[in-house]
Motif scaffolding. Structure first.
Motif, PDB file in Angstrom:
ATOM      1  N   ARG A  97      -9.141   6.858  11.854  1.00  0.00           N
ATOM      2  CA  ARG A  97     -10.481   6.495  11.374  1.00  0.00           C
ATOM      3  C   ARG A  97     -11.132   5.477  12.293  1.00  0.00           C
ATOM      4  O   ARG A  97     -12.326   5.565  12.595  1.00  0.00           O
ATOM      5  CB  ARG A  97     -10.412   5.949   9.949  1.00  0.00           C
ATOM      6  CG  ARG A  97     -10.227   7.024   8.896  1.00  0.00           C
ATOM      7  CD  ARG A  97     -10.446   6.489   7.497  1.00  0.00           C
ATOM      8  NE  ARG A  97      -9.574   5.381   7.147  1.00  0.00           N
ATOM      9  CZ  ARG A  97      -8.372   5.505   6.590  1.00  0.00           C
ATOM     10  NH1 ARG A  97      -7.898   6.699   6.310  1.00  0.00           N
ATOM     11  NH2 ARG A  97      -7.647   4.450   6.306  1.00  0.00           N
ATOM     12  N   SER A  98     -10.366   4.506  12.752  1.00  0.00           N
ATOM     13  CA  SER A  98     -10.907   3.469  13.633  1.00  0.00           C
ATOM     14  C   SER A  98     -11.370   4.063  14.965  1.00  0.00           C
ATOM     15  O   SER A  98     -12.460   3.742  15.453  1.00  0.00           O
ATOM     16  CB  SER A  98      -9.846   2.398  13.885  1.00  0.00           C
ATOM     17  OG  SER A  98     -10.310   1.434  14.793  1.00  0.00           O
TER      18      SER A  98
ATOM     19  N   LYS B 182       0.838  -1.204   0.000  1.00  0.00           N
ATOM     20  CA  LYS B 182       0.000   0.000   0.000  1.00  0.00           C
ATOM     21  C   LYS B 182       0.875   1.257   0.000  1.00  0.00           C
ATOM     22  O   LYS B 182       0.558   2.246  -0.661  1.00  0.00           O
ATOM     23  CB  LYS B 182      -0.924  -0.019   1.214  1.00  0.00           C
ATOM     24  CG  LYS B 182      -2.021   0.972   1.151  1.00  0.00           C
ATOM     25  CD  LYS B 182      -2.982   0.613   0.045  1.00  0.00           C
ATOM     26  CE  LYS B 182      -4.298   1.321   0.198  1.00  0.00           C
ATOM     27  NZ  LYS B 182      -5.184   1.080  -0.933  1.00  0.00           N
TER      28      LYS B 182
ATOM     29  N   ILE C 110       0.082   5.641   6.791  1.00  0.00           N
ATOM     30  CA  ILE C 110      -1.049   4.737   6.563  1.00  0.00           C
ATOM     31  C   ILE C 110      -1.598   4.230   7.890  1.00  0.00           C
ATOM     32  O   ILE C 110      -2.809   4.234   8.115  1.00  0.00           O
ATOM     33  CB  ILE C 110      -0.630   3.568   5.651  1.00  0.00           C
ATOM     34  CG1 ILE C 110      -0.290   4.090   4.249  1.00  0.00           C
ATOM     35  CG2 ILE C 110      -1.718   2.504   5.594  1.00  0.00           C
ATOM     36  CD1 ILE C 110       0.406   3.081   3.363  1.00  0.00           C
ATOM     37  N   VAL C 111      -0.718   3.837   8.788  1.00  0.00           N
ATOM     38  CA  VAL C 111      -1.141   3.334  10.094  1.00  0.00           C
ATOM     39  C   VAL C 111      -1.809   4.436  10.904  1.00  0.00           C
ATOM     40  O   VAL C 111      -2.873   4.233  11.495  1.00  0.00           O
ATOM     41  CB  VAL C 111       0.047   2.713  10.864  1.00  0.00           C
ATOM     42  CG1 VAL C 111      -0.325   2.399  12.302  1.00  0.00           C
ATOM     43  CG2 VAL C 111       0.534   1.456  10.152  1.00  0.00           C
TER      44      VAL C 111
ATOM     45  N   ARG D  63      -3.382   7.176   9.871  1.00  0.00           N
ATOM     46  CA  ARG D  63      -4.704   7.505   9.316  1.00  0.00           C
ATOM     47  C   ARG D  63      -5.713   6.394   9.595  1.00  0.00           C
ATOM     48  O   ARG D  63      -6.870   6.668   9.901  1.00  0.00           O
ATOM     49  CB  ARG D  63      -4.599   7.770   7.818  1.00  0.00           C
ATOM     50  CG  ARG D  63      -3.901   9.078   7.527  1.00  0.00           C
ATOM     51  CD  ARG D  63      -3.840   9.350   6.052  1.00  0.00           C
ATOM     52  NE  ARG D  63      -3.131  10.606   5.804  1.00  0.00           N
ATOM     53  CZ  ARG D  63      -3.307  11.342   4.734  1.00  0.00           C
ATOM     54  NH1 ARG D  63      -4.160  10.979   3.809  1.00  0.00           N
ATOM     55  NH2 ARG D  63      -2.623  12.445   4.584  1.00  0.00           N
ATOM     56  N   SER D  64      -5.263   5.153   9.491  1.00  0.00           N
ATOM     57  CA  SER D  64      -6.161   4.025   9.774  1.00  0.00           C
ATOM     58  C   SER D  64      -6.602   4.032  11.231  1.00  0.00           C
ATOM     59  O   SER D  64      -7.781   3.814  11.536  1.00  0.00           O
ATOM     60  CB  SER D  64      -5.475   2.700   9.448  1.00  0.00           C
ATOM     61  OG  SER D  64      -5.218   2.603   8.077  1.00  0.00           O
TER      62      SER D  64
END
Length: 84
Positions: free
Chosen positions: A44-45, A26, A37-38, A40-41
């Motif tokens: 969101r979570s 990714k 990436i981590v 932002r993830s």
């Protein structure tokens, strides 16, 4: 492009090999770092969990209060008009 942020805290995290390979792919695909990436993830979570908790609190209050009106469902517009 990522810029230094004084609010960032450096930490270490371990992933299973498959997860790391997915993140690496990714990262290559998007041009974003694995860290980005981590982050932002996770953001969101966490936000989704907070929304879920708010809904759970709202739903748990259903039926716990009484308006004292026996026809509120049928005449809600009339009753609301009296209050506004």
């Amino acid at each position: 492009m990522w810029q230094y942020n004084a609010n960032m805290i450096r930490t270490q995290i371990q992933f299973e090999k498959k997860t790391y390979e997915t993140l690496k792919a990714k990262s290559n695909e998007t041009g974003k770092s694995i860290s980005e990436i981590v982050r932002r993830s996770l953001d969101r979570s966490i936000a989704a969990q907070e929304v879920d908790q708010k809904w759970a609190r709202a739903l748990s209050s259903m039926g716990k209060f009484s308006s004292g009106l026996n026809n509120l469902a049928e005449k809600h517009d009339d009753h609301l008009g009296d209050r506004w």
